[in-house]
Enzyme design. Sequence first.
Site, mmCIF file in Angstrom:
data_model
loop_
_atom_site.group_PDB
_atom_site.id
_atom_site.type_symbol
_atom_site.label_atom_id
_atom_site.label_comp_id
_atom_site.label_asym_id
_atom_site.label_seq_id
_atom_site.Cartn_x
_atom_site.Cartn_y
_atom_site.Cartn_z
ATOM 1 N N PHE A 2 0.860 -1.189 0.147
ATOM 2 C CA PHE A 2 0.066 0.056 0.084
ATOM 3 C C PHE A 2 0.850 1.243 0.039
ATOM 4 C CE2 PHE A 2 -3.516 2.749 1.522
ATOM 5 C CZ PHE A 2 -4.275 2.544 0.409
ATOM 6 N N GLY A 39 -4.558 0.534 12.195
ATOM 7 C CA GLY A 39 -3.564 1.085 11.994
ATOM 8 C C GLY A 39 -2.844 1.300 10.650
ATOM 9 N N GLY A 40 -2.571 2.411 10.244
ATOM 10 C CA GLY A 40 -2.298 2.408 8.651
ATOM 11 C C GLY A 40 -3.225 1.812 7.814
ATOM 12 N N GLU A 41 -2.802 0.871 6.864
ATOM 13 C CA GLU A 41 -4.008 0.071 5.926
ATOM 14 C C GLU A 41 -4.355 -1.230 6.806
ATOM 15 O OE1 GLU A 41 0.241 -1.463 4.772
ATOM 16 O OE2 GLU A 41 -0.624 0.579 5.529
ATOM 17 N N GLU A 42 -4.161 -1.262 7.992
ATOM 18 C CA GLU A 42 -4.531 -2.513 8.633
ATOM 19 C C GLU A 42 -5.981 -2.442 9.234
ATOM 20 O OE1 GLU A 42 -1.674 -4.330 11.227
ATOM 21 O OE2 GLU A 42 -0.356 -4.645 9.563
#
Length: 123
Positions: A2, A39-42
């Site tokens: 990502f 978090g982030g792309e999670e």
Amino acid sequence: FFKRFNDTYGHSCGDMVLKKVAHTILEHIRPDDLAARYGGEEFVVLLDNSDASRTLTVAERIRCAVEDTVTDYEGLNLQVTISCGVAEYDVELDFTPKSLIDRADKALYLSKQSGRNQVSLAE
């Protein structure tokens, strides 16, 4: 990958894609289940009263739906895939919520190391 997606198309596009992924996840879980950006792309999805077999089925359904989703951004039709790690709560292994998340995270990395765009079950 990502980060590479954001570097190529920009963070505004990445944000739009993450919103589509979130919406897709919500479309494939029950009202009593919980989904959140971790978090982030999670993302994390907690399925209420679900065994490993059913959870794998739901994760695979979400994975396929994300893969089939097209995001139109500035005239581009963009698609992403996801990798999933699944862990079923185990009273003998999961003494803390962190241990359950850690097992799911290991399964996620197994999916990534095994070629991405797949679902793996934690041991």
